[in-house]
Write a protein that holds these residues in place. Structure first.
Motif, mmCIF file in Angstrom:
data_model
loop_
_atom_site.group_PDB
_atom_site.id
_atom_site.type_symbol
_atom_site.label_atom_id
_atom_site.label_comp_id
_atom_site.label_asym_id
_atom_site.label_seq_id
_atom_site.Cartn_x
_atom_site.Cartn_y
_atom_site.Cartn_z
ATOM 1 N N ASN A 225 0.803 -1.229 0.000
ATOM 2 C CA ASN A 225 0.000 0.000 0.000
ATOM 3 C C ASN A 225 0.834 1.276 0.000
ATOM 4 O OD1 ASN A 225 -2.429 -1.587 0.171
ATOM 5 N ND2 ASN A 225 -2.062 -1.793 2.370
ATOM 6 N N PHE A 226 2.136 1.160 -0.253
ATOM 7 C CA PHE A 226 2.978 2.351 -0.363
ATOM 8 C C PHE A 226 3.458 2.567 -1.803
ATOM 9 C CE2 PHE A 226 2.893 1.918 4.123
ATOM 10 C CZ PHE A 226 3.281 3.121 4.686
ATOM 11 N N GLU A 227 2.830 1.907 -2.768
ATOM 12 C CA GLU A 227 3.257 2.015 -4.158
ATOM 13 C C GLU A 227 3.225 3.456 -4.669
ATOM 14 O OE1 GLU A 227 1.757 -2.052 -3.267
ATOM 15 O OE2 GLU A 227 0.937 -0.024 -3.013
ATOM 16 N N ASP A 228 2.286 4.261 -4.161
ATOM 17 C CA ASP A 228 2.157 5.638 -4.649
ATOM 18 C C ASP A 228 3.274 6.545 -4.152
ATOM 19 O OD1 ASP A 228 1.309 5.588 -2.030
ATOM 20 O OD2 ASP A 228 -0.539 6.730 -2.371
ATOM 21 N N TRP A 229 4.173 6.043 -3.303
ATOM 22 C CA TRP A 229 5.317 6.846 -2.879
ATOM 23 C C TRP A 229 6.439 6.856 -3.908
ATOM 24 C CZ3 TRP A 229 6.855 6.623 3.019
ATOM 25 C CH2 TRP A 229 5.802 7.151 3.769
ATOM 26 N N LYS A 230 6.338 6.069 -4.948
ATOM 27 C CA LYS A 230 7.430 5.944 -5.923
ATOM 28 C C LYS A 230 7.777 7.289 -6.558
ATOM 29 C CE LYS A 230 8.989 3.333 -9.966
ATOM 30 N NZ LYS A 230 10.264 2.984 -9.310
ATOM 31 N N ASN A 231 6.763 8.059 -6.928
ATOM 32 C CA ASN A 231 6.993 9.358 -7.564
ATOM 33 C C ASN A 231 6.632 10.517 -6.645
ATOM 34 O OD1 ASN A 231 7.804 8.247 -10.150
ATOM 35 N ND2 ASN A 231 5.650 7.673 -10.415
ATOM 36 N N ALA A 232 6.631 10.254 -5.343
ATOM 37 C CA ALA A 232 6.241 11.286 -4.374
ATOM 38 C C ALA A 232 7.346 12.319 -4.187
ATOM 39 C CB ALA A 232 5.905 10.627 -3.039
ATOM 40 N N LYS A 233 6.961 13.456 -3.658
ATOM 41 C CA LYS A 233 7.888 14.525 -3.314
ATOM 42 C C LYS A 233 7.959 14.657 -1.795
ATOM 43 C CE LYS A 233 8.217 15.559 -7.690
ATOM 44 N NZ LYS A 233 9.455 15.216 -8.457
ATOM 45 N N LEU A 234 8.935 15.432 -1.339
ATOM 46 C CA LEU A 234 9.121 15.642 0.091
ATOM 47 C C LEU A 234 8.995 17.118 0.436
ATOM 48 C CD1 LEU A 234 12.266 13.387 0.650
ATOM 49 C CD2 LEU A 234 9.930 12.849 1.362
ATOM 50 N N SER A 235 8.420 17.390 1.606
ATOM 51 C CA SER A 235 8.374 18.759 2.103
ATOM 52 C C SER A 235 9.754 19.167 2.604
ATOM 53 C CB SER A 235 7.371 18.848 3.256
ATOM 54 O OG SER A 235 7.902 18.174 4.407
ATOM 55 N N ARG A 236 9.881 20.410 3.006
ATOM 56 C CA ARG A 236 11.101 20.836 3.688
ATOM 57 C C ARG A 236 11.161 20.141 5.046
ATOM 58 N NH1 ARG A 236 11.672 27.249 3.615
ATOM 59 N NH2 ARG A 236 13.669 26.625 4.525
ATOM 60 N N PRO A 237 12.358 19.880 5.550
ATOM 61 C CA PRO A 237 12.454 19.151 6.831
ATOM 62 C C PRO A 237 12.026 20.001 8.021
ATOM 63 C CG PRO A 237 14.633 19.834 6.079
ATOM 64 C CD PRO A 237 13.679 20.145 4.957
ATOM 65 N N VAL A 238 11.409 19.331 8.987
ATOM 66 C CA VAL A 238 11.078 19.927 10.277
ATOM 67 C C VAL A 238 11.989 19.283 11.316
ATOM 68 C CG1 VAL A 238 9.312 20.200 12.051
ATOM 69 C CG2 VAL A 238 8.681 20.351 9.627
ATOM 70 N N ALA A 239 12.687 20.081 12.083
ATOM 71 C CA ALA A 239 13.676 19.557 13.033
ATOM 72 C C ALA A 239 13.042 19.258 14.391
ATOM 73 C CB ALA A 239 14.818 20.551 13.206
ATOM 74 N N TYR A 240 13.488 18.151 15.005
ATOM 75 C CA TYR A 240 13.139 17.784 16.384
ATOM 76 C C TYR A 240 14.426 17.719 17.201
ATOM 77 C CZ TYR A 240 8.443 16.286 14.907
ATOM 78 O OH TYR A 240 7.165 16.239 14.411
ATOM 79 N N TYR A 241 14.274 17.811 18.532
ATOM 80 C CA TYR A 241 15.434 17.876 19.408
ATOM 81 C C TYR A 241 15.279 16.942 20.606
ATOM 82 C CZ TYR A 241 16.484 22.085 16.753
ATOM 83 O OH TYR A 241 16.758 22.950 15.734
ATOM 84 N N PHE A 242 16.427 16.506 21.141
ATOM 85 C CA PHE A 242 16.447 15.843 22.440
ATOM 86 C C PHE A 242 16.238 16.910 23.521
ATOM 87 C CE2 PHE A 242 19.159 12.732 20.101
ATOM 88 C CZ PHE A 242 18.396 11.602 20.351
ATOM 89 N N PRO A 243 15.847 16.493 24.738
ATOM 90 C CA PRO A 243 15.660 17.470 25.819
ATOM 91 C C PRO A 243 16.894 18.323 26.104
ATOM 92 C CG PRO A 243 14.631 15.406 26.417
ATOM 93 C CD PRO A 243 15.390 15.146 25.142
ATOM 94 N N ASN A 244 18.110 17.807 25.816
ATOM 95 C CA ASN A 244 19.335 18.572 26.083
ATOM 96 C C ASN A 244 19.667 19.582 24.990
ATOM 97 O OD1 ASN A 244 20.348 17.045 23.962
ATOM 98 N ND2 ASN A 244 21.830 15.902 25.197
ATOM 99 N N GLY A 245 18.819 19.677 23.970
ATOM 100 C CA GLY A 245 19.024 20.655 22.906
ATOM 101 C C GLY A 245 19.707 20.116 21.663
ATOM 102 N N THR A 246 20.220 18.895 21.720
ATOM 103 C CA THR A 246 20.827 18.278 20.550
ATOM 104 C C THR A 246 19.747 17.874 19.550
ATOM 105 O OG1 THR A 246 22.589 17.378 21.935
ATOM 106 C CG2 THR A 246 22.326 16.409 19.739
ATOM 107 N N ARG A 247 20.002 18.084 18.278
ATOM 108 C CA ARG A 247 19.018 17.727 17.252
ATOM 109 C C ARG A 247 18.866 16.209 17.188
ATOM 110 N NH1 ARG A 247 19.451 21.066 11.808
ATOM 111 N NH2 ARG A 247 18.964 22.673 13.359
#
Length: 411
Positions: A23-45
């Motif tokens: 059910n992921f066949e439609d990802w073959k020609n998919a595009k990606l958004s710009r990345p959204v960053a997450y962090y650890f509690p100590n501030g490291t990405r």
């Protein structure tokens, strides 16, 4: 990992998933958004999130590790990107919310949250939760290194690690899904609400409950497993039917009662891990059938009951609350291959774990795995916040994470 390197990993993964995951066949020609960053509690990405776009419309997400000691892809699925949900809830509940001002946190399986400061965060359900000062994930260095070798090869798709073209995906079909913020509760405003003066068992079903609106992730997860063994046809007839709503809210309310799930000032819908000297998750599963039959005899519920249930936690002496637990790939493979969805109790998952008292993390349903006959690269789970299968990389959790095998026994 730089954002540019993360984009390369995500693009490669789109191609692999489209060829190897049902059910992921439609990802073959998919595009990606710009990345959204997450962090650890100590501030490291900690991670980069990409929304997957099919024909310009959101069609899931990929979460790529920001650190090389973590597997390249931590989570993915067809559901809404977690940052979108956090943004929507943050705008509604945090005064002056701005993503640039409020850091997004991720420190292990499903631990998406918005940093509030002073050791607090808002989780994916909009609840205020404590943030752990330190986190340690139960990742396998061997598996992590193997996975990165796959992405670092010149050809991209290789026969090494998680990008193997011979990967097996095994998913138990038709496992019912239920979420607390279901279609019924928040779209139509007629769901299983809380804060009522009604006492148990008069609240069983879609009527408002005497406890908080949050029933608890452990009763919700166990209800999906029991519904699979009892009446999967109700789910197959349609998620939005009145019967399905009534059946699932009834199971959740009964399990909330038998598990002794409780509320405190700061913690809503908490359930003790198995082995606690009192009501706990395993006690609630094993006493469910007798309580259900009691209510059926009173005319409170009407559906037939086919099974009793045995709960088997993967913990030392069954004392999960005292000694923690463990999770082995062989156990997952055996349960899925036997068509038995299992309860996964995540440590360092949904909210901060302080090692004290009831579990402070998250319970989900394991419905499948991606790997082969001996190893598991990803668990396929019902996460509890949407209706989609969610793929969680192996070991992306705290060291006390464990299974509760739920074994049906014909009555």
């Amino acid at each position: 990992m730089t954002p540019a390197e993360a984009i390369s990993v995500a693009q490669m993964y789109l191609q692999w998933a489209s060829s190897n995951i049902p059910n992921f066949e439609d990802w073959k020609n998919a595009k990606l958004s710009r990345p959204v960053a997450y962090y650890f509690p100590n501030g490291t990405r900690s991670a980069y999130e990409f929304t997957v776009l099919v024909n310009g419309k959101p069609d899931g997400f990929i979460l790529v590790a920001a650190q090389r000691y973590m597997p390249p892809v931590l989570e993915f699925g067809k559901g809404e990107a977690p940052s979108r949900r956090l943004g929507r809830i943050g705008t509604a509940r945090i005064k002056g919310f701005l993503r640039e001002r409020h850091k997004l946190l991720y420190y292990g399986a499903l631990s998406y949250s918005v940093e509030l400061g002073n050791g607090k965060a808002m989780d994916i359900y909009g609840r205020q939760v404590p943030v752990p000062k330190t986190t340690k994930l139960a990742l396998s260095p061997r598996q992590v290194a193997s996975a990165w070798r796959a992405f670092d090869t010149d050809t991209g798709i290789s026969d090494v690690g998680v990008l193997s073209t011979s990967t097996l995906t095994k998913v138990i079909p038709n496992v019912p899904v239920w979420t607390e913020d279901s279609y019924w509760t928040y779209t139509r405003g007629v769901g299983d609400l809380g804060g009522a003066s009604t006492s148990y068992p008069n609240n069983v079903g879609p009527k408002a409950d005497p406890w908080n609106i949050w029933d608890g992730c452990t009763p919700i997860a166990a209800a999906q497993i029991i519904a699979y063994h009892e009446h999967p046809e109700i789910y197959e007839n349609g998620y939005y039917t009145q019967e399905y709503k009534e059946y699932m809210t009834s199971l959740v309310d009964i399990l909330h009662h038998t598990m002794g799930t409780f509320d405190t000032k700061d913690k809503k819908g908490w359930t003790w891990w198995c082995g606690y000297p009192g009501s706990d998750a395993c006690d609630g599963i094993e006493s469910f059938a007798s309580e259900y039959q009691r209510l059926k005899d009173q005319g409170i519920v009407s559906w037939s009951l086919k099974n009793n249930y045995d709960a088997q936690p993967t913990c030392t002496l069954g004392l999960c609350w005292e000694f923690g637990g463990y999770i082995n790939e062989d156990d997952v493979i055996e349960e899925v291959n036997s068509y038995r969805p299992a309860l996964l109790q995540l440590h360092n998952g949904g909210s901060a774990a302080d090692g004290q008292g009831p579990y402070g993390d998250h319970s989900v349903v394991i419905t499948g795995y991606v790997g082969n006959s001996n190893t598991v690269d990803y668990l396929v789970i019902h996460s509890g916040w949407d209706m989609y299968d969610h793929y969680l990389t192996w070991g992306n959790w705290g060291s006390h994470t464990h299974l509760v095998k739920i074994i049906p026994e014909k009555r």
